[in-house]
Design a protein around this motif. Structure first.
Motif, PDB file in Angstrom:
ATOM      1  N   VAL A 167       4.458 -28.528   8.422  1.00  0.00           N
ATOM      2  CA  VAL A 167       3.715 -29.710   7.717  1.00  0.00           C
ATOM      3  C   VAL A 167       4.732 -30.817   7.523  1.00  0.00           C
ATOM      4  O   VAL A 167       4.761 -31.823   7.393  1.00  0.00           O
ATOM      5  N   ARG A 168       6.008 -30.111   6.823  1.00  0.00           N
ATOM      6  CA  ARG A 168       7.105 -30.930   6.536  1.00  0.00           C
ATOM      7  C   ARG A 168       7.706 -31.697   7.844  1.00  0.00           C
ATOM      8  O   ARG A 168       8.123 -32.892   7.838  1.00  0.00           O
ATOM      9  N   THR A 169       7.785 -31.078   8.924  1.00  0.00           N
ATOM     10  CA  THR A 169       8.177 -31.734  10.072  1.00  0.00           C
ATOM     11  C   THR A 169       7.294 -32.659  10.713  1.00  0.00           C
ATOM     12  O   THR A 169       7.639 -33.872  10.990  1.00  0.00           O
ATOM     13  N   GLU A 170       5.995 -32.458  10.518  1.00  0.00           N
ATOM     14  CA  GLU A 170       4.964 -33.538  11.008  1.00  0.00           C
ATOM     15  C   GLU A 170       5.030 -34.850  10.172  1.00  0.00           C
ATOM     16  O   GLU A 170       4.758 -35.897  10.800  1.00  0.00           O
ATOM     17  N   LEU A 171       5.190 -34.543   8.767  1.00  0.00           N
ATOM     18  CA  LEU A 171       5.287 -35.670   7.718  1.00  0.00           C
ATOM     19  C   LEU A 171       6.628 -36.515   8.200  1.00  0.00           C
ATOM     20  O   LEU A 171       6.433 -37.687   8.110  1.00  0.00           O
ATOM     21  N   GLN A 172       7.624 -35.986   8.660  1.00  0.00           N
ATOM     22  CA  GLN A 172       8.912 -36.667   8.868  1.00  0.00           C
ATOM     23  C   GLN A 172       8.544 -37.290  10.104  1.00  0.00           C
ATOM     24  O   GLN A 172       9.033 -38.439  10.265  1.00  0.00           O
ATOM     25  N   ASN A 173       8.154 -36.781  10.945  1.00  0.00           N
ATOM     26  CA  ASN A 173       7.814 -37.471  12.405  1.00  0.00           C
ATOM     27  C   ASN A 173       6.901 -38.610  12.257  1.00  0.00           C
ATOM     28  O   ASN A 173       7.206 -39.670  12.803  1.00  0.00           O
ATOM     29  N   ALA A 174       5.711 -38.364  11.304  1.00  0.00           N
ATOM     30  CA  ALA A 174       5.007 -39.731  11.254  1.00  0.00           C
ATOM     31  C   ALA A 174       5.863 -40.781  10.270  1.00  0.00           C
ATOM     32  O   ALA A 174       5.537 -42.094  10.499  1.00  0.00           O
ATOM     33  N   ALA A 175       6.526 -40.280   9.199  1.00  0.00           N
ATOM     34  CA  ALA A 175       7.458 -41.441   8.739  1.00  0.00           C
ATOM     35  C   ALA A 175       8.413 -42.012   9.699  1.00  0.00           C
ATOM     36  O   ALA A 175       8.567 -43.373   9.683  1.00  0.00           O
ATOM     37  N   ASP A 176       8.920 -41.303  10.747  1.00  0.00           N
ATOM     38  CA  ASP A 176       9.908 -42.193  11.323  1.00  0.00           C
ATOM     39  C   ASP A 176       9.116 -42.745  12.265  1.00  0.00           C
ATOM     40  O   ASP A 176       9.551 -43.962  12.831  1.00  0.00           O
ATOM     41  N   ALA A 177       8.149 -42.512  12.973  1.00  0.00           N
ATOM     42  CA  ALA A 177       7.374 -43.179  13.676  1.00  0.00           C
ATOM     43  C   ALA A 177       6.766 -44.731  12.943  1.00  0.00           C
ATOM     44  O   ALA A 177       6.883 -45.881  13.639  1.00  0.00           O
ATOM     45  N   ALA A 178       6.369 -44.547  11.811  1.00  0.00           N
ATOM     46  CA  ALA A 178       6.279 -45.792  10.959  1.00  0.00           C
ATOM     47  C   ALA A 178       7.367 -46.690  10.700  1.00  0.00           C
ATOM     48  O   ALA A 178       7.131 -47.905  10.870  1.00  0.00           O
ATOM     49  N   ALA A 179       8.502 -45.901  10.632  1.00  0.00           N
ATOM     50  CA  ALA A 179       9.828 -46.857  10.261  1.00  0.00           C
ATOM     51  C   ALA A 179      10.002 -47.664  11.828  1.00  0.00           C
ATOM     52  O   ALA A 179      10.475 -48.699  11.836  1.00  0.00           O
ATOM     53  N   LEU A 180       9.712 -46.889  12.743  1.00  0.00           N
ATOM     54  CA  LEU A 180      10.021 -47.573  14.197  1.00  0.00           C
ATOM     55  C   LEU A 180       9.252 -48.685  14.505  1.00  0.00           C
ATOM     56  O   LEU A 180       9.451 -49.881  14.926  1.00  0.00           O
ATOM     57  N   ALA A 181       7.677 -48.397  14.189  1.00  0.00           N
ATOM     58  CA  ALA A 181       6.810 -49.596  14.373  1.00  0.00           C
ATOM     59  C   ALA A 181       7.294 -50.726  13.507  1.00  0.00           C
ATOM     60  O   ALA A 181       6.943 -51.878  13.776  1.00  0.00           O
ATOM     61  N   GLY A 182       7.554 -50.378  12.210  1.00  0.00           N
ATOM     62  CA  GLY A 182       7.642 -51.570  11.322  1.00  0.00           C
ATOM     63  C   GLY A 182       9.092 -52.309  11.738  1.00  0.00           C
ATOM     64  O   GLY A 182       9.215 -53.704  11.776  1.00  0.00           O
ATOM     65  N   ALA A 183       9.994 -51.621  12.287  1.00  0.00           N
ATOM     66  CA  ALA A 183      11.321 -52.173  12.944  1.00  0.00           C
ATOM     67  C   ALA A 183      10.887 -53.096  14.216  1.00  0.00           C
ATOM     68  O   ALA A 183      11.511 -54.384  14.328  1.00  0.00           O
ATOM     69  N   LYS A 184      10.039 -52.658  14.981  1.00  0.00           N
ATOM     70  CA  LYS A 184       9.492 -53.369  15.912  1.00  0.00           C
ATOM     71  C   LYS A 184       8.888 -54.763  15.626  1.00  0.00           C
ATOM     72  O   LYS A 184       9.021 -55.745  16.173  1.00  0.00           O
ATOM     73  N   GLN A 185       7.882 -54.561  14.667  1.00  0.00           N
ATOM     74  CA  GLN A 185       7.388 -55.967  14.142  1.00  0.00           C
ATOM     75  C   GLN A 185       8.216 -56.761  13.703  1.00  0.00           C
ATOM     76  O   GLN A 185       7.996 -58.110  13.660  1.00  0.00           O
ATOM     77  N   LEU A 186       9.470 -56.642  13.200  1.00  0.00           N
ATOM     78  CA  LEU A 186      10.453 -57.319  12.591  1.00  0.00           C
ATOM     79  C   LEU A 186      11.198 -58.033  13.542  1.00  0.00           C
ATOM     80  O   LEU A 186      12.293 -58.783  13.215  1.00  0.00           O
ATOM     81  N   ASN A 187      11.200 -57.522  14.545  1.00  0.00           N
ATOM     82  CA  ASN A 187      12.108 -58.011  15.898  1.00  0.00           C
ATOM     83  C   ASN A 187      13.579 -57.843  15.820  1.00  0.00           C
ATOM     84  O   ASN A 187      14.316 -58.460  16.112  1.00  0.00           O
ATOM     85  N   GLN A 188      13.736 -57.253  14.355  1.00  0.00           N
ATOM     86  CA  GLN A 188      15.438 -56.984  14.234  1.00  0.00           C
ATOM     87  C   GLN A 188      16.099 -58.078  14.046  1.00  0.00           C
ATOM     88  O   GLN A 188      17.405 -58.331  14.247  1.00  0.00           O
ATOM     89  N   THR A 189      15.365 -59.251  13.357  1.00  0.00           N
ATOM     90  CA  THR A 189      16.036 -60.564  13.189  1.00  0.00           C
ATOM     91  C   THR A 189      15.745 -60.946  11.544  1.00  0.00           C
ATOM     92  O   THR A 189      14.688 -60.459  11.083  1.00  0.00           O
ATOM     93  N   ALA A 190      16.459 -61.845  11.033  1.00  0.00           N
ATOM     94  CA  ALA A 190      16.221 -62.261   9.850  1.00  0.00           C
ATOM     95  C   ALA A 190      14.804 -63.108   9.816  1.00  0.00           C
ATOM     96  O   ALA A 190      13.894 -63.259   8.862  1.00  0.00           O
ATOM     97  N   ALA A 191      14.666 -63.764  11.078  1.00  0.00           N
ATOM     98  CA  ALA A 191      13.566 -64.810  11.194  1.00  0.00           C
ATOM     99  C   ALA A 191      12.227 -63.665  11.114  1.00  0.00           C
ATOM    100  O   ALA A 191      11.272 -64.039  10.672  1.00  0.00           O
ATOM    101  N   GLY A 192      12.399 -62.696  11.747  1.00  0.00           N
ATOM    102  CA  GLY A 192      11.221 -61.666  11.840  1.00  0.00           C
ATOM    103  C   GLY A 192      10.919 -61.166  10.586  1.00  0.00           C
ATOM    104  O   GLY A 192       9.388 -61.076   9.847  1.00  0.00           O
TER     105      GLY A 192
END
Length: 90
Positions: free
Chosen positions: A46-71
């Protein structure tokens, strides 16, 4: 005349009941450890599954921000708009 005596039980006959008790206690302890191993294994999965979900959420959030200050500024503005649209701070 001597009174009749009953023969003393041999050592193996006296130990026979003790072996059954020790076997019962050993099985009880064995099942306890088995339950502990299963619980710890499930916790690890369960701990591994939760870590995978948190990693996926962080990657999705980073994609939405376009990795720029404008994003980042764009998303902050969208969040403020949604918050005020829905009635402000609660």
């Amino acid at each position: 005349m001597k009174p009749p005596t009953t023969p003393r039980p041999t050592r193996s006959r006296r130990q026979r009941g003790a072996v059954a008790i020790m076997l019962g206690l050993s099985i009880f302890v064995l099942f306890g450890f088995m339950a502990l191993v299963i619980d710890l294994g499930r916790t690890y999965v369960v701990r591994t599954e939760l870590q995978n979900a948190a990693d996926a959420a962080a990657l999705a959030g980073a994609k939405q921000l376009n990795q720029t200050a404008a994003g980042v500024c764009c998303r902050v503005g969208q969040c403020c708009y949604i918050r005020h649209r829905d009635g402000g701070a609660k």
